[in-house]
Design an enzyme around this catalytic site. Structure first.
Site, short mmCIF file in Angstrom:
data_model
loop_
_atom_site.label_atom_id
_atom_site.label_comp_id
_atom_site.label_asym_id
_atom_site.label_seq_id
_atom_site.Cartn_x
_atom_site.Cartn_y
_atom_site.Cartn_z
N CYS A 1 -80.03 -1.04 -63.45
CA CYS A 1 -79.19 -2.22 -63.19
C CYS A 1 -79.95 -3.45 -62.66
O CYS A 1 -79.78 -4.55 -63.21
CB CYS A 1 -78.07 -1.89 -62.22
SG CYS A 1 -77.41 -0.24 -62.38
N ARG B 1 -85.50 10.27 -60.39
CA ARG B 1 -84.75 10.50 -59.14
C ARG B 1 -85.30 11.74 -58.46
O ARG B 1 -85.53 12.76 -59.11
CB ARG B 1 -83.25 10.66 -59.43
CG ARG B 1 -82.63 9.41 -60.00
CD ARG B 1 -81.15 9.55 -60.28
NE ARG B 1 -80.64 8.35 -60.95
CZ ARG B 1 -79.41 8.20 -61.40
NH1 ARG B 1 -78.53 9.20 -61.26
NH2 ARG B 1 -79.02 7.08 -62.00
N ASP C 1 -78.11 3.28 -70.76
CA ASP C 1 -77.37 2.34 -69.94
C ASP C 1 -76.94 1.12 -70.76
O ASP C 1 -77.50 0.84 -71.81
CB ASP C 1 -78.28 1.87 -68.80
CG ASP C 1 -77.53 1.72 -67.49
OD1 ASP C 1 -76.30 1.59 -67.53
OD2 ASP C 1 -78.19 1.72 -66.44
#
Length: 591
Positions: free
Chosen positions: A290, A319, A339
């Site tokens: 993002c 992650r 995404d």
């Protein structure tokens, strides 16, 4: 039977299994034993590890205890008293939990630990079952006779680092399933047997798709055949998104701490991020895409006429997941995420959400995946005005009503920055997976001071959508491996045709056919091994190749081919040209 009652029984059964273990292994030290879907698990330090065969002995002892009418007796202790009590019992893991609860409250406890021991700091509850004493919030059944002796099955043994951290001791996790009747258990065991056949970790190894290595836990390695499938997935994804008006972008994998502070990730997501230093300054490997998208939007001045802007990014994210939760392709530390960010005016919310829903429907239908929708609304902890939340939620509801497929409402389960729609797909076994999510964000446009010029010439905030369809591409691959049991449709199959040479004199001709097919866009392989034709055909069946052609004299002379079709007894008899046209149409139509 009500759901709460079966959960009560499963929790009680977990304690009864622990009671049986203490009788059989008096020196065992117990971690936590929470309930999970369809059963429970218990993490235990046996000192000397047990083996799978020992589960039968534990199960037999547990069932014997069911008939003994053992009581589940509850008492309370002050936390300091409980620490001394479990120290005396030598239960070091219970002591650690109690000490953390005393010093840090529940902040140091995982959800499983909270559910197991409770959240009361001053007094804790203790349950005694036979000679076994456990730290537990309860509740439990009154006596063991309330449990079904034929409803229990201990299913597997696994390693699990204490509290999910690989610097801690590795315990053994015993998994069990429990149902209120033997009929329900037997039905579930049949389901488990089918699920085991479909296990993507096993199939991935057997079919040569991907592998996992100790030098990179949580980082999958993809072999040529697995990479073919990933490339086909993304080729399809790009075609669909291009038709839907998305532009594709790409942002860096490593970005400065300053950006992650601005986005809020450094404060709220830091423990899940990998970090490094460049020129003495902190940087982080991105856990999501993002913030980079925000920077791209802000580079230019945007008019209301420019909106909506649909930007997709298949970004490589990392992650830091705990070792104990890694699970094949389903839970990894590095993954590609499909995404997309849509920047729009408030009056475009409904149409853009509807567009994403239709896009998701097209993609899931291609894979034969049905789904249901859930709408999650404003949680107690949130940002933004009441008016903004009402507008965003109404926009989602309006799109869902137009979509016309019905949805479940999850009050208060939205993201802190906006409401969302989650799409849960259903596979061939009836299992559901939350893949797509469509989130309205009122946070990042504010944090990054994003604007567009409205009809009055004023700078105003755009509304933003975050959305994924596959989610993690690796995880989606794992889902469809199990959905298809590795029997991929022709367009996805790494090898679409296997050419089996009858003898040495047919090998060169088979390779020429392979090249012809390759030039037409068909993935073919030649089996030229010095084996019988029957063995080669059986090997192709294990490899789950859609079509097998035995190449002998008549095939090389241009006569009709006899084609073995995966999973069918009847064979196709077709000319070479007709068969090639058939397979090209299947690839083109993705059927």
């Amino acid at each position: 039977m009500e759901n709460k009652n079966i959960e009560l029984q499963r929790h009680s059964m977990a304690h009864l299994v622990a009671t049986a273990i203490q009788k059989l292994y008096p020196n065992a030290k117990f971690g936590v034993g929470p309930i999970v879907e369809n059963g429970f698990y218990y993490d235990i330090d046996f000192g000397n590890n047990i083996i799978e065969e020992d589960l039968k002995k534990i199960e037999k002892q547990t069932k014997k205890m069911i008939s003994q009418n053992l009581k589940f007796e509850r008492s309370e202790m002050k936390i300091d008293e409980a620490i001394k009590y479990f120290e005396k019992l030598g239960q070091i893991y219970k002591v650690e939990l109690l000490q953390d609860l005393k010093s840090k409250g529940t902040t140091r406890l995982s959800d499983e630990e909270k559910n197991e021991i409770g959240e009361q700091v001053e007094n804790v509850s203790i349950y005694k079952t036979g000679d076994f004493v456990d730290l537990c919030r309860g509740p439990h059944v009154e006596t063991s006779k309330e449990l079904c002796v034929d409803g229990l099955k201990l299913t597997k043994l696994a390693g699990a680092y204490w509290r999910g951290k690989n610097e801690n001791p590795q315990l053994q996790r015993i998994y069990g399933v429990y149902f209120a009747t033997s009929e329900e258990l037997n039905k579930y065991l049949e389901f488990l047997a089918e699920a085991e056949k479909r296990d993507h970790k096993k199939l991935g190894k057997e079919l040569g798709l991907y592998s996992f290595h100790d030098v990179g836990p949580g980082f999958p390695f993809f072999k040529p055949k697995g990479t073919v499938i990933l490339n086909e997935l993304m080729k399809y994804w790009r075609e669909v998104h291009d038709r839907a008006g998305y532009g594709e972008v790409r942002t860096p994998v490593i970005l400065s701490r300053k950006l992650w502070e601005q986005s809020g990730h450094w404060e709220n997501y830091r423990e899940n991020m990998y970090t490094t230093k460049i020129d003495g300054e902190d940087y982080a490997i991105k856990p999501m895409n993002c913030p980079g998208g925000m920077l791209l939007y802000k580079e230019d001045l945007h008019s209301y006429r420019d909106l909506p802007l649909r930007w997709a990014e298949v970004g490589l994210d990392h992650r830091h997941e705990l070792s104990g939760v890694l699970n094949g392709l389903f839970r990894v530390r590095a993954f590609w995420q499909d995404d997309a960010h849509i920047f729009m005016r408030p009056d475009q919310i409904s149409d853009e959400i509807l567009g994403v829903l239709n896009l998701a429907d097209e993609i899931y239908t291609t894979f034969g995946l049905s789904y249901h929708l859930e709408l999650s609304t404003r949680p107690k902890k949130s940002i933004g005005t009441d008016e903004a939340w009402e507008s965003a939620t109404n926009g989602l509801k309006d799109a869902l009503e137009k979509y016309g497929k019905g949805y479940q409402l999850n009050e208060g389960d939205g993201a802190f920055y906006g409401p969302k729609i989650d799409i849960h797909v259903k596979d061939a076994l009836g299992r559901t997976w939350q893949c797509a999510t469509i989130q309205l964000d009122m946070n990042l446009p504010e944090r990054f001071d994003l604007n567009y010029v409205n009809q009055k010439g004023e700078n105003v905030r755009p509304v933003m959508i975050h959305r994924v369809i596959f989610g993690s591409v690796e995880r989606f691959l794992g889902i469809i491996v199990e959905h298809y049991t590795g029997n991929f449709p022709v367009w996805l199959a790494p090898t679409q045709i296997k050419l089996v040479a009858v003898s040495e004199k047919h090998v060169d001709g088979a390779y020429k056919l392979k090249e012809e097919l390759r030039e037409l866009g068909v993935r073919a392989e030649v089996d030229s091994a010095d084996e019988t034709v029957g063995n080669k055909i059986r090997k192709s069946a294990k490899e789950k190749v859609p079509y097998v052609v035995v190449v002998g004299d008549k095939e090389l002379e241009g006569e009709n081919w006899t084609i073995r079709v995966r999973g069918q007894e009847d064979q196709l008899v077709m000319s070479k040209n007709d068969f090639v046209e058939k397979i090209l149409q299947e690839i083109k139509n993705r059927k």
